[in-house]
Enzyme design. Sequence first.
Site, PDB file in Angstrom:
ATOM      1  N   HIS A  20     -12.158 -26.476 -73.150  1.00  0.00           N
ATOM      2  CA  HIS A  20     -12.113 -27.899 -73.497  1.00  0.00           C
ATOM      3  C   HIS A  20     -11.280 -28.675 -72.477  1.00  0.00           C
ATOM      4  O   HIS A  20     -10.058 -28.717 -72.576  1.00  0.00           O
ATOM      5  CB  HIS A  20     -11.520 -28.071 -74.896  1.00  0.00           C
ATOM      6  CG  HIS A  20     -12.313 -27.387 -75.965  1.00  0.00           C
ATOM      7  ND1 HIS A  20     -12.304 -26.024 -76.144  1.00  0.00           N
ATOM      8  CD2 HIS A  20     -13.157 -27.879 -76.908  1.00  0.00           C
ATOM      9  CE1 HIS A  20     -13.106 -25.703 -77.148  1.00  0.00           C
ATOM     10  NE2 HIS A  20     -13.639 -26.795 -77.634  1.00  0.00           N
ATOM     11  N   HIS A  63      -7.667 -26.335 -79.381  1.00  0.00           N
ATOM     12  CA  HIS A  63      -8.719 -26.170 -78.372  1.00  0.00           C
ATOM     13  C   HIS A  63      -8.272 -26.743 -77.024  1.00  0.00           C
ATOM     14  O   HIS A  63      -8.825 -26.398 -75.999  1.00  0.00           O
ATOM     15  CB  HIS A  63     -10.027 -26.806 -78.833  1.00  0.00           C
ATOM     16  CG  HIS A  63      -9.897 -28.234 -79.261  1.00  0.00           C
ATOM     17  ND1 HIS A  63      -9.673 -28.604 -80.569  1.00  0.00           N
ATOM     18  CD2 HIS A  63      -9.922 -29.387 -78.561  1.00  0.00           C
ATOM     19  CE1 HIS A  63      -9.591 -29.927 -80.644  1.00  0.00           C
ATOM     20  NE2 HIS A  63      -9.737 -30.424 -79.444  1.00  0.00           N
ATOM     21  N   PRO A  93      -7.780 -23.606 -85.889  1.00  0.00           N
ATOM     22  CA  PRO A  93      -8.341 -24.098 -87.148  1.00  0.00           C
ATOM     23  C   PRO A  93      -7.687 -25.455 -87.438  1.00  0.00           C
ATOM     24  O   PRO A  93      -6.485 -25.521 -87.689  1.00  0.00           O
ATOM     25  CB  PRO A  93      -7.938 -23.025 -88.157  1.00  0.00           C
ATOM     26  CG  PRO A  93      -7.661 -21.799 -87.336  1.00  0.00           C
ATOM     27  CD  PRO A  93      -7.078 -22.335 -86.055  1.00  0.00           C
ATOM     28  N   LEU A  94      -8.453 -26.503 -87.369  1.00  0.00           N
ATOM     29  CA  LEU A  94      -7.868 -27.851 -87.321  1.00  0.00           C
ATOM     30  C   LEU A  94      -7.051 -28.202 -88.567  1.00  0.00           C
ATOM     31  O   LEU A  94      -7.360 -27.806 -89.674  1.00  0.00           O
ATOM     32  CB  LEU A  94      -8.966 -28.875 -87.055  1.00  0.00           C
ATOM     33  CG  LEU A  94      -9.557 -28.771 -85.638  1.00  0.00           C
ATOM     34  CD1 LEU A  94     -10.787 -29.664 -85.482  1.00  0.00           C
ATOM     35  CD2 LEU A  94      -8.516 -29.117 -84.589  1.00  0.00           C
ATOM     36  N   HIS A 113     -15.641 -33.262 -74.141  1.00  0.00           N
ATOM     37  CA  HIS A 113     -14.806 -32.564 -75.116  1.00  0.00           C
ATOM     38  C   HIS A 113     -14.748 -31.055 -74.911  1.00  0.00           C
ATOM     39  O   HIS A 113     -13.678 -30.502 -74.673  1.00  0.00           O
ATOM     40  CB  HIS A 113     -15.298 -32.867 -76.531  1.00  0.00           C
ATOM     41  CG  HIS A 113     -14.661 -32.041 -77.587  1.00  0.00           C
ATOM     42  ND1 HIS A 113     -13.392 -32.289 -78.042  1.00  0.00           N
ATOM     43  CD2 HIS A 113     -15.097 -30.949 -78.253  1.00  0.00           C
ATOM     44  CE1 HIS A 113     -13.074 -31.386 -78.954  1.00  0.00           C
ATOM     45  NE2 HIS A 113     -14.094 -30.558 -79.104  1.00  0.00           N
ATOM     46  N   GLU A 169      -2.189 -26.839-102.379  1.00  0.00           N
ATOM     47  CA  GLU A 169      -2.105 -25.406-102.090  1.00  0.00           C
ATOM     48  C   GLU A 169      -2.180 -25.113-100.592  1.00  0.00           C
ATOM     49  O   GLU A 169      -1.464 -24.257-100.074  1.00  0.00           O
ATOM     50  CB  GLU A 169      -3.229 -24.651-102.818  1.00  0.00           C
ATOM     51  CG  GLU A 169      -3.145 -24.710-104.341  1.00  0.00           C
ATOM     52  CD  GLU A 169      -3.781 -25.970-104.923  1.00  0.00           C
ATOM     53  OE1 GLU A 169      -4.330 -26.796-104.150  1.00  0.00           O
ATOM     54  OE2 GLU A 169      -3.758 -26.142-106.162  1.00  0.00           O
ATOM     55  N   PHE A 187      -6.824 -20.273-107.191  1.00  0.00           N
ATOM     56  CA  PHE A 187      -6.723 -21.306-106.167  1.00  0.00           C
ATOM     57  C   PHE A 187      -6.202 -20.764-104.833  1.00  0.00           C
ATOM     58  O   PHE A 187      -5.942 -21.527-103.906  1.00  0.00           O
ATOM     59  CB  PHE A 187      -5.933 -22.511-106.690  1.00  0.00           C
ATOM     60  CG  PHE A 187      -6.624 -23.125-107.872  1.00  0.00           C
ATOM     61  CD1 PHE A 187      -7.957 -23.500-107.771  1.00  0.00           C
ATOM     62  CD2 PHE A 187      -5.994 -23.275-109.098  1.00  0.00           C
ATOM     63  CE1 PHE A 187      -8.639 -24.023-108.861  1.00  0.00           C
ATOM     64  CE2 PHE A 187      -6.668 -23.794-110.197  1.00  0.00           C
ATOM     65  CZ  PHE A 187      -7.997 -24.172-110.074  1.00  0.00           C
ATOM     66  N   HIS A 189      -1.666 -15.689-112.995  1.00  0.00           N
ATOM     67  CA  HIS A 189      -2.897 -15.946-113.746  1.00  0.00           C
ATOM     68  C   HIS A 189      -4.054 -15.256-113.024  1.00  0.00           C
ATOM     69  O   HIS A 189      -5.021 -15.881-112.626  1.00  0.00           O
ATOM     70  CB  HIS A 189      -3.131 -17.452-113.904  1.00  0.00           C
ATOM     71  CG  HIS A 189      -2.071 -18.143-114.723  1.00  0.00           C
ATOM     72  ND1 HIS A 189      -0.757 -18.157-114.358  1.00  0.00           N
ATOM     73  CD2 HIS A 189      -2.156 -18.838-115.878  1.00  0.00           C
ATOM     74  CE1 HIS A 189      -0.046 -18.826-115.257  1.00  0.00           C
ATOM     75  NE2 HIS A 189      -0.869 -19.240-116.208  1.00  0.00           N
ATOM     76  N   ASP A 198      -8.964 -21.425-120.145  1.00  0.00           N
ATOM     77  CA  ASP A 198      -9.280 -22.362-119.062  1.00  0.00           C
ATOM     78  C   ASP A 198     -10.663 -22.115-118.451  1.00  0.00           C
ATOM     79  O   ASP A 198     -11.193 -22.976-117.744  1.00  0.00           O
ATOM     80  CB  ASP A 198      -8.195 -22.324-117.976  1.00  0.00           C
ATOM     81  CG  ASP A 198      -7.003 -23.213-118.336  1.00  0.00           C
ATOM     82  OD1 ASP A 198      -7.155 -24.076-119.222  1.00  0.00           O
ATOM     83  OD2 ASP A 198      -5.934 -23.040-117.731  1.00  0.00           O
TER      84      ASP A 198
END
Lengths: 668, 668
Positions: free
Chosen positions: A29, A69, A118-119, A263, A410, A436, A460, A468
Site C-alpha cells: 500500500h 496496511h 484488522p481495522l 491505495h 465487548e 458474546f 454463563h 434468556d
Amino acid sequence: MSNSASAELSINTLRLLAVDAVQKANSGHPGAPLGCAPIAYTLFNGVMRHNPKNSKWVDRDRFVLSNGHASMLLYGSLYLSGYNVTLDDLKSFRQWNSRTPGHPERGDTDGVEVTTGPLGQGFGMAVGMAMAEKHLAAIYNRPGFEVVNHFTYGICGDGDLMEGVSHEAASLAGTLGLGKLIFFYDDNLISLDGPTSLSYTEDVTKRFEAYNWQVLSVPDGNDLAALSAAVEAAKKDTAHPTLIRVRTIIGYGSPRAGTNKAHGEPLGAEGVAATKKFFGFDENVSFAVPDAALKDWRTAIDRGAAVEAEWTKLFAAYKAAYPELAAEFERVQSGKLKSGWEKSLPVFAADKPQATRSAGGSILNAIADAVPELFGGAADLTSSTKTIFKPGESFHENPSGRNIFFGVREFGMSAAVNGIAAHGGLIPFGSPFFVFSDYLKPAVRLAAIMQLHSLWVFTHDSIAVGEDGPTHEPIEQLLGLRAIPHLTDLRPADANETAAAWRIALERKSPSWMALTRQDLPVIDTSKVDTYAGVSMGAYILMQADKPNPEQPDVVLIGSGSEVWQAVEAAKLLFADGIAARVVSFPSWKLFEEQSPAYQASILPKHVPTVVIEAGATVGWWKYVGSEGAVIGLDRFGASAPGPKVQAELGMTAAAVVEAAKKLLKRS
Amino acid sequence: MSNSASAELSINTLRLLAVDAVQKANSGHPGAPLGCAPIAYTLFNGVMRHNPKNSKWVDRDRFVLSNGHASMLLYGSLYLSGYNVTLDDLKSFRQWNSRTPGHPERGDTDGVEVTTGPLGQGFGMAVGMAMAEKHLAAIYNRPGFEVVNHFTYGICGDGDLMEGVSHEAASLAGTLGLGKLIFFYDDNLISLDGPTSLSYTEDVTKRFEAYNWQVLSVPDGNDLAALSAAVEAAKKDTAHPTLIRVRTIIGYGSPRAGTNKAHGEPLGAEGVAATKKFFGFDENVSFAVPDAALKDWRTAIDRGAAVEAEWTKLFAAYKAAYPELAAEFERVQSGKLKSGWEKSLPVFAADKPQATRSAGGSILNAIADAVPELFGGAADLTSSTKTIFKPGESFHENPSGRNIFFGVREFGMSAAVNGIAAHGGLIPFGSPFFVFSDYLKPAVRLAAIMQLHSLWVFTHDSIAVGEDGPTHEPIEQLLGLRAIPHLTDLRPADANETAAAWRIALERKSPSWMALTRQDLPVIDTSKVDTYAGVSMGAYILMQADKPNPEQPDVVLIGSGSEVWQAVEAAKLLFADGIAARVVSFPSWKLFEEQSPAYQASILPKHVPTVVIEAGATVGWWKYVGSEGAVIGLDRFGASAPGPKVQAELGMTAAAVVEAAKKLLKRS
C-alpha cells in the site's frame, strides 16, 4: 507552509522508501505512506520521546499505526530513526521470514508495539495503552517522581473510524478522559472502493466531540509547523483525548494521487519513476537514502539516549526514595508474578455447591493483593460475571482504581485489554457473557497472534443459562475459540478447577480464556484430587470405578466444565450395573495437546470405548473419542426455559451418557 | 402532560402484564417495560400502520425491539393489540416451548419481526429493513401507486448504542438518508452496572447528528402528546433517519424505579404489590386486563383491517395497470425464484484457470437479470471481492441501484443483510475478506437462529492470501463457521463448483456462506463431472484412479476448496507409484451431513485410509478421516510472503499428501 528543505528531503526519502519497497514486493500500500510521511516525521523526529536504541524503554511514548496496511510508513520511520531495522529489511518487505511483514507484527520488528491490520483494533489498543499509562502513573508516581509519564500516539484512517470498535474505544476513551492519547486521522477522502462519500459521510469532528474528545484540524498534511502546533495543543488538553484531523492526499506525488488506485497496489515502474521525479529524486535509483536525510532522521538516536538517561536518573532517585515501590515497579514491568502469590488462591470446601462464576469472583478478590497488576472489568455485567474487586474503586472515578467499567462494548473492551497487555506492567482481563465472545473474537485472535498476556473471563457458558434463550446460550463458542492457534482454553468443572484455571492463566503469560457457569456445581474435594495438577495437564482422571486393572476401564466418560457432573453421575449408574467407568475431566484442549503421547494415552487409552458429554458443538471431539466413540453435545441452538429444563430436554443428562456407554458396550 | 385516563389505564395494563409475567417466570426484565410502555402504546395503538390479524401483510410498518430483554413490552403489546398471542402465552413467559421466550424470537411469536437480544443488532436490522423498503419502493412504485410505503420503527437502549454495530449501522443509515427509519432511544440513564455515567458519557444527540440523523427529544417519557408529536416531526423529515431521545424512568412506578436494580430481575412479591398500588391496580390480581383497556388496545384491529384493505385496493389497481410488475412483486414477496433462473448460471471452460472470487463476480453478473431480488455489496472491498453488479448503480446514489457500498463496516453490513432478508422481497448478500468473518460472526449466528435467507460471500479464504500476513489469513474461520448450527457452508474448489454454490445458496432459502479464493485455480470439466450434483451432496468423488474395484480404493484423499488441487496432484503422484487414490471434493459439511449414511459411506468407505488436506484448523476433520486417518491442516497462524511460498512453507502441498498417504499405507 514553509518546511525546511532538509525536512522535505527527509520526508521524501521516507516516502520513496515506501514506494520502492512496495514496488519491489509487487504488493502493498503506497498511498498512505505518501500522504502521511510528514506525520510520521513529526512524530519520530520531533514530538515523540523514544529511544531507537532501546525500543523496550518502559517510559517511551507509544506509537500505534492503526491503519496497518501503511506498514512501510512505520518500517521506513524505524529504519531511518535508527531502530534495529535495516535497509535490507526494507528490501525484503512482505517476504518469507523477513522482519518487514505485510502488516506490522509485534515481535517481528524492533519498535513495532502491536500487530495491526484488522481495522479499528489499533485504535482500540492505543486506548488500552493510554489506560495502562494512566493507571500505572496513579499507582507508581510520587510528587517529583513522574516515573510513568508518556503519551500514546497513533495514526488511523477512515477504515479504522468506520469500524464499530473505534466507536466503542473512542467513547470509552472520552469517558475516561485519556488526555495523553493523541491520534492523527489520515483524512484523505478516499477509501478502497472510491471516494469516502460513497459510504462514509459522517461529520467526524462532531462525532468525536460527542465522545468528549478534543478535535483539531490540520488543513494541509504537508505543513510540518501546523502538525507540530496541533500536537502541542493536544498535549495541553490533559482532560481529553485528541483527534487531529489531517487533510492529506493519498498517494501524494504519484500519478495516482488523490484516487483509490493509489491505495493498495504498487505504482508500477512508470508510476514509481514519475513519483521520484516529482520529489526530485533520481528515477534510476531505488531505496535511495541521501546522507543528509539519514543524518537528520538519526538525530533521534542522540535525543533518545538523552531522554532515556534523564528518566534513568529520575528512576534511580525514585528508587532511593521509594525502594519498595521501585522494586514493585520493576517486578511488574518484568512480567514476573510476586513470589508465593499462589498461596493466596482459595481452596473451596467440597460441601457447598457453587457456580464457577461465583468462585471466580472469590478467587479474583482473594488474589487481589498478591497480584496487584491485575486490572480489568466487565462489559456492564459485573453483577452477573462477578469480575469486580471489592471494595474497589472504579478506574473512571479514580485512576488508581482497578475496576474498569467498560460499558456494553465487548470488542472495544478486548482491544483495550490487548493494549494494556502490550503496554506492560499490568495483567488485564475483560469479562462478558460467553455467547458474546462472538462480539470480541477478533481481539482474542490478535492476542493469540501477538502472544499477549490478555485474559478473558467468560461466564454463563452453556444452555444452562436457561430463560434468556438461544441468543444467550453458547453452542459453537467453545469449539470456535479452541480452534484459534496458540490460545489457552479453560473450562473448569468446579470452584477448585476454577482456582487452578486462574493460576494457570496467570502463570502462562500468554492469552487464555475461561468459561464459567451461571449455575451451581458440586465442588471437588482437593484432599482427594489435585485439581491444579489435573487442570495443568488439560485432562485428567477425576474418578475411576474400582476394577482389578484400573488402567483398562470398561468405558471412559469425558466431560468438560459443568458436564463433568453428568459424567460422574453416569459413572455411578454404570457401576451399579457392573460397568467400570473412568471419568475424565477435560478442562483444556490446548494443555492436553501439550502433553506427551504417553500421558495422553494414559488418560484416554486406545480401544476403550469413550463417550464425551459437553454442552456445545460436537464436531471437534471425534479426535479424542475416536470413530467408534460417542459424542453427546449440541448441534442445534438452545431454548428459553429454566436451565435444568433446557438441559434435560436437550439431552445433557447422565441418562444420555449411560445410554451411549451401554450402546458402545453393546449392553442393553 | 395530560394523558387521558383511558390511555393511562391501557398503558398501565401493559406495564403490569410485564411485571406479572416476569414475576411468574421468576426471571426477566421489568425495568424497560415499565419505562417504555407509553412508547409502545404510541406505536401500536396510534402511529403504526399494522394489522394484528395479518402480521405478514407486506406493507406493514415494521417494529424492532432492539433492547430485546424488554421482550414483555413487545409480547404485552402484541397480545393487547390482538395478535395471535394470548394471555396464557404471557403466563408461560420464558417457559419451555412457549410462544413467549426470554428474548423475542422470529418465528416463535406472531408479530415478532426479528430475533433480538444480542445488543445493537436489532438497531442494525432495522436499518436493513428501511433499506429494503427504500429499494423496493424505488423498483416497484409507480406514480399514484405507492405499493411499498411503510416506516420502520424501533426502540433501543443505551446498551444498543454503546455497541459498535449501532455506530456502523447509524452511520450507514445517515449516509443512505433513510428518512423512513424512526428509532426511540430509551434514555433512562441506567445500565446494568449502575448509572450510565460509569461508562457512557457521550453526547448521543451530537453523535447522531454527526451521522446525519435528525435527533428529537422528549423530556418526559410518559407524555403521549409529546411522543406523538415527535413521531410526526420524524415522519416529516424524509431525508434523514430520526432518533427520538426519550427520557424515561427505568422501573417506573416500582419501588426500584430509577435504579439498576429495576433492570434485570423480578420485583419480588412486595415490589409487585407496591407497583400495582402505584398504578391503582388491585394488588391481589395478577395478569389483570381491564375491559376498557383491552377495548382501547383492540381498536388496532379495525384500524389494521382498514389500512390493509386500503392497500389491497391500491394493489389491485396497480395490478391492473402494471400486471407484470405486480406479478413480479408477488413473486419476490413469496420468496420464489424466477422459473428457469438457473439457466443463466455460467458454465466455465476447463482450459482457463481462475480465482473463485473472479468466477463469483462473473456468476453474480450472469444471474443479475434472472435474480433481480439479489441486493448487496461489500465492506469497501468490491475491487477485491468482485461482488459488484456491472454496470450497476450504487443504492446510495439511486435507490433502485443494487450495489450497496457498506463501508468498512462488516458487522453493520451483516446486521443490515439480516434486516433486508427479514423484511422480505429481496435476497441480500454481504461480502468481506474471509478472515473478517470474525467481525460479523454475531450476525451470521442470528441469521442461523432465524433461518433467514442471508448470504455471505467471503473471499481471500486461506493463507494463499500471502503478503498481507497472519492478520489477513484465515485459519480457524472455516471450522468456526461450520460449527454454527443450521447454517450452510460452501467452499468450492473451482469456478464451476462456485456456480453450484451460488445455485444452492439461492435455492436453500436459509443462510449460507461461501469461501472463495484470491488465487487462480484449475477448472473442473463439467462435461465429465456434474459439479452441481456433487456440491449438492456436500462431498463427492471428483476423480478416481483406475482399479479393478473402484469401490475400494487404496486411499481416499479429501480436499476442500483450493486444496482439492493438492489432493488431485497427490493422486497422480500416488498412481505413478501404483497406489489407487480416490479424490473427494468436500465443499460442504452441512450438505454432507444431510445425506444418507449409505451415501456417506459410498464416498468415505470405512477402513480405507483417508487423508484430508485443508488450509485451516485441523480439529474438526477427525470425524471424517477417523482415528487412523491423517489431517493436513494448519494449527498455527499464517505468514507474510507470496502466497505459493506460504503454502509451500506451511505444508499445503501435494507432497505432504503423498507422504501422509504412504505413511498410512505403510509404504516408504
